[in-house]
Design an enzyme around this catalytic site. Structure first.
Site, PDB file in Angstrom:
ATOM      1  N   HIS A 106      81.628  84.477  -4.840  1.00  0.00           N
ATOM      2  CA  HIS A 106      80.917  83.350  -4.510  1.00  0.00           C
ATOM      3  C   HIS A 106      79.405  83.528  -4.054  1.00  0.00           C
ATOM      4  O   HIS A 106      79.092  82.366  -3.745  1.00  0.00           O
ATOM      5  CB  HIS A 106      81.628  82.410  -3.800  1.00  0.00           C
ATOM      6  CG  HIS A 106      82.896  81.944  -4.518  1.00  0.00           C
ATOM      7  ND1 HIS A 106      83.812  81.469  -3.909  1.00  0.00           N
ATOM      8  CD2 HIS A 106      83.271  81.849  -5.853  1.00  0.00           C
ATOM      9  CE1 HIS A 106      85.024  80.818  -4.698  1.00  0.00           C
ATOM     10  NE2 HIS A 106      84.423  81.429  -6.017  1.00  0.00           N
ATOM     11  N   LEU A 199      97.928  80.967   7.135  1.00  0.00           N
ATOM     12  CA  LEU A 199      98.162  80.122   8.353  1.00  0.00           C
ATOM     13  C   LEU A 199      99.243  79.296   8.011  1.00  0.00           C
ATOM     14  O   LEU A 199     100.275  79.287   8.792  1.00  0.00           O
ATOM     15  CB  LEU A 199      96.931  79.274   8.776  1.00  0.00           C
ATOM     16  CG  LEU A 199      97.128  78.642  10.005  1.00  0.00           C
ATOM     17  CD1 LEU A 199      97.398  79.543  11.083  1.00  0.00           C
ATOM     18  CD2 LEU A 199      96.063  77.441  10.368  1.00  0.00           C
TER      19      LEU A 199
END
Length: 230
Positions: A106, A199
């Site tokens: 990106h 997470l």
């Protein structure tokens, strides 16, 4: 020899103080993605876009790698094999930690791009719409960041790496942004063992052979230690 391809997303940099898309009160929360992360937004208001990325660049310049970045650098240095990090992040924390084989699909905050001639150079800390390209002199400087609606960088190289991977690991990604969200399927197709370290479960968690959840600074060093003992 083991070939490992690692995809990293915003979650690996969050513990270094760099916000994710969804952080309340963060940089992204103060702006619409359409205004600061699309070619159309840049065409409408280049000053707003430069101000946004100037703030992100300054924040990234101050950020330091965390234990997850350090563990991946150790993996590259110590593994009997090849490690490629494909990151969706535009910060340089992997490089600061010592990783050398990094693909920024990106783009990167510390790089500038000429929208006219495609020349790239090291970005100054502050960029402005009137900045001239050092090659063609056009006032068409933009951040060398892939915006929504643009094609990510190095896709052919990434596809080749995935086809040769023995292990594919996704760290700190939402599993919602394509084409990166489909890397697990590509790696699995070619027989790689696929692991998610996140997470919490991503949108594509069920597509992985193995999932481990918790802070990246804990899950990544643990996994790297196990991998280096194999």
């Amino acid at each position: 020899m083991t070939n490992i391809v690692i995809l990293t997303g915003a979650g690996i940099s969050a513990e270094s103080g760099l916000g994710t898309f969804r952080d309340e009160g963060g940089l992204w929360a103060q702006h619409r993605i359409e205004d600061v992360a699309t070619p159309e937004g840049f065409a409408r208001n280049p000053q707003l876009v430069h101000d946004f990325y100037n703030a992100r660049r300054a924040q990234a310049a101050e950020a330091q790698p965390n234990a997850a970045h350090a563990a991946l650098a150790d993996l590259e240095n110590q593994l009997d094999g090849d490690v490629l990090i494909v990151t969706q992040n535009v910060d340089d924390l992997h490089e600061k930690a010592g990783s050398r084989n990094v693909v920024h699909m990106h783009g990167a905050l510390n790089k500038a791009l000429c929208a006219v001639c495609d020349h790239r150079w090291d970005a100054p800390l502050l960029m402005a719409p009137e900045d001239a390209c050092p090659r063609c002199n056009a006032p068409s400087t933009r951040p060398d960041v892939v915006w929504f609606g643009e094609i990510p960088y190095a896709m052919e190289d990434i596809a080749e790496a995935l086809s040769k991977a023995d292990v594919f690991v996704s760290i700190g990604t939402s599993g919602e942004v394509y084409p990166a969200a489909n890397f697990v399927a590509e790696a699995d197709h070619f027989g790689a063992h696929t692991i998610e370290l996140n997470l919490e479960p991503s949108a594509g968690a069920s597509r992985f052979s193995e999932c481990r959840f918790g802070p990246a600074s804990e899950t990544v060093p643990t996994w790297v230690t196990e991998e280096l003992k194999r």
